[in-house]
Motif scaffolding. Structure first.
Motif, PDB file in Angstrom:
ATOM      1  N   ALA A 165       0.732  -5.783 -11.890  1.00  0.00           N
ATOM      2  CA  ALA A 165       1.751  -4.911 -11.309  1.00  0.00           C
ATOM      3  C   ALA A 165       1.953  -5.191  -9.825  1.00  0.00           C
ATOM      4  O   ALA A 165       3.082  -5.175  -9.328  1.00  0.00           O
ATOM      5  N   LEU A 166       0.874  -5.459  -9.107  1.00  0.00           N
ATOM      6  CA  LEU A 166       0.987  -5.669  -7.658  1.00  0.00           C
ATOM      7  C   LEU A 166       1.811  -6.904  -7.343  1.00  0.00           C
ATOM      8  O   LEU A 166       2.575  -6.920  -6.374  1.00  0.00           O
ATOM      9  N   ARG A 167       1.699  -7.952  -8.188  1.00  0.00           N
ATOM     10  CA  ARG A 167       2.461  -9.181  -7.931  1.00  0.00           C
ATOM     11  C   ARG A 167       3.959  -8.971  -8.112  1.00  0.00           C
ATOM     12  O   ARG A 167       4.765  -9.712  -7.534  1.00  0.00           O
ATOM     13  N   ASN A 168       4.332  -7.966  -8.888  1.00  0.00           N
ATOM     14  CA  ASN A 168       5.750  -7.733  -9.161  1.00  0.00           C
ATOM     15  C   ASN A 168       6.385  -6.683  -8.249  1.00  0.00           C
ATOM     16  O   ASN A 168       7.566  -6.380  -8.394  1.00  0.00           O
ATOM     17  N   VAL A 169       5.594  -6.120  -7.342  1.00  0.00           N
ATOM     18  CA  VAL A 169       6.140  -5.118  -6.426  1.00  0.00           C
ATOM     19  C   VAL A 169       7.115  -5.786  -5.466  1.00  0.00           C
ATOM     20  O   VAL A 169       6.819  -6.859  -4.919  1.00  0.00           O
ATOM     21  N   PRO A 170       8.282  -5.199  -5.211  1.00  0.00           N
ATOM     22  CA  PRO A 170       9.259  -5.806  -4.283  1.00  0.00           C
ATOM     23  C   PRO A 170       8.675  -5.987  -2.890  1.00  0.00           C
ATOM     24  O   PRO A 170       7.819  -5.215  -2.449  1.00  0.00           O
ATOM     25  N   TRP A 171       9.184  -7.014  -2.196  1.00  0.00           N
ATOM     26  CA  TRP A 171       8.657  -7.333  -0.876  1.00  0.00           C
ATOM     27  C   TRP A 171       8.842  -6.176   0.100  1.00  0.00           C
ATOM     28  O   TRP A 171       7.987  -5.911   0.933  1.00  0.00           O
ATOM     29  N   TRP A 172       9.986  -5.468  -0.029  1.00  0.00           N
ATOM     30  CA  TRP A 172      10.236  -4.371   0.903  1.00  0.00           C
ATOM     31  C   TRP A 172       9.256  -3.220   0.700  1.00  0.00           C
ATOM     32  O   TRP A 172       8.875  -2.533   1.650  1.00  0.00           O
ATOM     33  N   ALA A 173       8.828  -3.017  -0.570  1.00  0.00           N
ATOM     34  CA  ALA A 173       7.845  -1.970  -0.833  1.00  0.00           C
ATOM     35  C   ALA A 173       6.494  -2.333  -0.232  1.00  0.00           C
ATOM     36  O   ALA A 173       5.782  -1.476   0.305  1.00  0.00           O
ATOM     37  N   LEU A 174       6.134  -3.604  -0.314  1.00  0.00           N
ATOM     38  CA  LEU A 174       4.879  -4.052   0.309  1.00  0.00           C
ATOM     39  C   LEU A 174       4.968  -3.932   1.826  1.00  0.00           C
ATOM     40  O   LEU A 174       3.996  -3.539   2.487  1.00  0.00           O
ATOM     41  N   LEU A 175       6.146  -4.294   2.379  1.00  0.00           N
ATOM     42  CA  LEU A 175       6.310  -4.238   3.832  1.00  0.00           C
ATOM     43  C   LEU A 175       6.150  -2.820   4.353  1.00  0.00           C
ATOM     44  O   LEU A 175       5.589  -2.591   5.435  1.00  0.00           O
ATOM     45  N   LEU A 176       6.615  -1.847   3.586  1.00  0.00           N
ATOM     46  CA  LEU A 176       6.483  -0.456   3.996  1.00  0.00           C
ATOM     47  C   LEU A 176       5.133   0.131   3.578  1.00  0.00           C
ATOM     48  O   LEU A 176       4.544   0.928   4.298  1.00  0.00           O
ATOM     49  N   GLY A 177       4.679  -0.236   2.394  1.00  0.00           N
ATOM     50  CA  GLY A 177       3.495   0.400   1.830  1.00  0.00           C
ATOM     51  C   GLY A 177       2.189  -0.031   2.444  1.00  0.00           C
ATOM     52  O   GLY A 177       1.293   0.794   2.648  1.00  0.00           O
ATOM     53  N   VAL A 178       2.057  -1.318   2.760  1.00  0.00           N
ATOM     54  CA  VAL A 178       0.776  -1.807   3.282  1.00  0.00           C
ATOM     55  C   VAL A 178       0.396  -1.124   4.597  1.00  0.00           C
ATOM     56  O   VAL A 178      -0.743  -0.668   4.758  1.00  0.00           O
ATOM     57  N   PRO A 179       1.312  -1.005   5.587  1.00  0.00           N
ATOM     58  CA  PRO A 179       0.924  -0.288   6.818  1.00  0.00           C
ATOM     59  C   PRO A 179       0.583   1.176   6.569  1.00  0.00           C
ATOM     60  O   PRO A 179      -0.332   1.719   7.203  1.00  0.00           O
ATOM     61  N   VAL A 180       1.310   1.824   5.641  1.00  0.00           N
ATOM     62  CA  VAL A 180       1.026   3.231   5.349  1.00  0.00           C
ATOM     63  C   VAL A 180      -0.362   3.377   4.740  1.00  0.00           C
ATOM     64  O   VAL A 180      -1.148   4.254   5.136  1.00  0.00           O
ATOM     65  N   VAL A 181      -0.677   2.512   3.770  1.00  0.00           N
ATOM     66  CA  VAL A 181      -1.994   2.578   3.133  1.00  0.00           C
ATOM     67  C   VAL A 181      -3.094   2.246   4.139  1.00  0.00           C
ATOM     68  O   VAL A 181      -4.163   2.868   4.140  1.00  0.00           O
ATOM     69  N   ALA A 182      -2.826   1.278   5.021  1.00  0.00           N
ATOM     70  CA  ALA A 182      -3.814   0.931   6.040  1.00  0.00           C
ATOM     71  C   ALA A 182      -4.054   2.109   6.988  1.00  0.00           C
ATOM     72  O   ALA A 182      -5.205   2.394   7.366  1.00  0.00           O
ATOM     73  N   ALA A 183      -2.991   2.805   7.367  1.00  0.00           N
ATOM     74  CA  ALA A 183      -3.142   3.969   8.242  1.00  0.00           C
ATOM     75  C   ALA A 183      -3.916   5.078   7.537  1.00  0.00           C
ATOM     76  O   ALA A 183      -4.781   5.726   8.140  1.00  0.00           O
ATOM     77  N   LEU A 184      -3.629   5.293   6.259  1.00  0.00           N
ATOM     78  CA  LEU A 184      -4.380   6.289   5.499  1.00  0.00           C
ATOM     79  C   LEU A 184      -5.851   5.898   5.379  1.00  0.00           C
ATOM     80  O   LEU A 184      -6.745   6.745   5.471  1.00  0.00           O
TER      81      LEU A 184
END
Length: 487
Positions: free
Chosen positions: A431-450
């Motif tokens: 599932a992670l490989r199929n996540v859109p690039w824009w979702a990763l661009l937004l999601g990774v910093p949010v998860v890192a901050a959490l």
């Protein structure tokens, strides 16, 4: 990552019977393909539920036991905490304190909580050998008779302290606090993730709102019915679970420190009360402070003067008087934690009885108010017995949700003779490989901050990812080795 996942083989399906995901689709309606984000959330919800649920069970059971502490205190310590007969006029505080000192000549006087109604006066003494514990002497405010003595922890009786330690750290000290922080760090993720998944599953039906809150009893037996009970009860509990998660994190070891630092940076913490008589700035005053500094030379007669000044300043109900060091004002604070709470504080010059500073609850920053109220609700004090009943219901409901979650895992197990397993297979990888690039661009910093703000969430999430990647690598290697042999 699942114990039942066999590398190199297709994901087994429950048998007999059709696949549950397709069985729930209405006739003649194509099954909706899950989005990559939904598939990723399903996998995260599955693994977090399986691995974190034991921590939630322990937190729910120990929290359930803690909800009855007010009644337990009445049963075990009623003779010390209350008086049999409420008199018309309380004796002077000085007389009550002298009686307490006669019964407990050792230690330094820390605080005095005058008795109101049927409550006894509590005179608290600190001794070096007790560490963060104190000796509390209970005095009948109407007769001056000493009713008993208990070793307390910031006002909590031995039974309440024992259950509080059990819930917070399992009586394992600082090491034990990790369990409750892990539970609080993941509880909100599981609650929100479950609501999103259930909404997506029910959004195809015309009665989606109804079936979000009421299980669909028209479904057959098996995993679909269990999932309905699991999800709908989770929706009903969501607000309570999110509140317990948030307030639990403010007490935790690492996330709590980050929360306190955030309040300080935003100037949104509990205002400090200045007890200086020389105009020096106030110090301390954090949300988790209790009591005052030991004062060996506090004159008992001064307590009556200070109490009278606090009452004249508008501090009604139960209060706590903390004598200051020589040359400092004394602090008097309301201790009524039942809605509407009384948390106002004043500083009083012990020589003149003049109020030198005050801090009213109404003037606290919003975050400080919410934090204080949330903590009292978490402890079952804010709304009295109603609060206790709600907490008990949430704890029992959470236990049911966890049991139904594990039951679904068991119900989805393969039952064919050539594919038997103890439990069901996990959601498919990729599932992670199929996540859109824009979702990763937004999601990774949010998860890192959490992960930075909630360290145990970040550490365990990273652990899930590492283990999953390693197992996936091992599965691919085994599949590669077995391919020539099967061709």
């Amino acid at each position: 990552m699942s114990l039942t996942e066999v590398p190199g083989t297709p994901t087994p399906e429950p048998s007999p019977g059709p696949d549950p995901s397709t069985a729930e689709a209405p006739p003649n309606r194509p099954q909706r393909r899950p989005s990559p984000l939904a598939a990723l959330l399903v996998r995260l919800h599955f693994y977090a539920g399986i691995l974190v649920a034991p921590f939630l069970v322990v937190a729910a059971l120990t929290g359930l036991a803690y909800t009855v502490t007010p009644q337990l205190d009445r049963v075990l310590y009623g003779d010390q905490l209350t008086v049999a007969t409420v008199g018309e006029q309380a004796r002077p505080l000085a007389e009550q304190i002298v009686a307490a000192q006669a019964a407990h000549p050792d230690g330094s006087l820390v605080t005095v909580s005058p008795g109101t109604g049927d409550r006894t006066t509590q005179v608290v003494f600190a001794l070096p050998e007790l560490g963060d514990r104190q000796h509390t002497v209970y005095v009948d405010p109407y007769t001056g008779e000493v009713k008993g003595q208990l070793t307390t922890w910031f006002g909590s009786t031995p039974a309440t302290t024992w259950l509080d330690d059990l819930h917070r750290n399992l009586h394992l000290g600082e090491f034990g606090r990790h369990y409750s922080e892990i539970a609080a760090s993941w509880l909100w993720v599981l609650a929100l993730g479950g609501i999103i998944l259930w909404w997506r599953r029910r959004s195809a039906g015309r009665s989606r709102v109804k079936h979000l809150l009421v299980p669909d009893l028209t479904t057959g037996r098996g995993v679909r019915r269990t999932r309905g009970w699991h999800a709908t009860l989770g929706v009903w509990l969501a607000v309570g679970l999110l509140g317990l998660s948030a307030t639990g994190l403010t007490w935790s070891r690492f996330a709590g420190e980050n929360f306190a630092a955030g309040l300080t940076a935003l100037d949104a913490g509990r205002p400090a009360l200045s007890t200086s008589l020389t105009g020096a700035p106030a110090t301390g005053g954090g949300d988790h402070q209790h009591g005052g500094a030991p004062s060996a030379a506090a004159d008992p007669a001064t307590f009556d003067r200070v109490l009278a000044a606090a009452r004249n300043a508008g501090l009604g109900g139960p209060v706590e008087i903390s004598p200051g060091e020589a040359g400092d004002a004394w602090a008097v604070g309301q201790t009524d934690n039942t809605w509407p709470v009384g948390r106002d504080r004043v500083a009083v010059d012990p020589d003149t009885g003049a109020v030198t500073a005050r801090s009213d609850f109404a003037d606290w920053p919003l975050l400080a108010k919410l934090s204080a109220l949330g903590i009292q609700a978490h402890m079952g004090l804010l709304f009295g017995p109603v609060n206790q009943i709600l907490l008990a219901a949430i704890a029992v409901g959470l236990l049911c949700v966890v049991v139904w979650g594990y039951r679904m895992w068991w119900q989805r197990r393969p039952t064919r003779a050539d594919r038997r397993a103890l439990v069901g297979a996990p959601p498919a990888r990729g599932a992670l490989r199929n996540v859109p690039w824009w979702a990763l661009l937004l999601g990774v910093p949010v998860v890192a901050a959490l992960g930075w703000a909630l360290p145990w969430f970040g550490v365990t999430l990273l652990g899930f990812l590492v283990i999953d990647v390693v197992l996936g690598f091992v599965a691919r290697r085994r599949a590669g080795r077995s391919a020539p042999a099967s061709s």
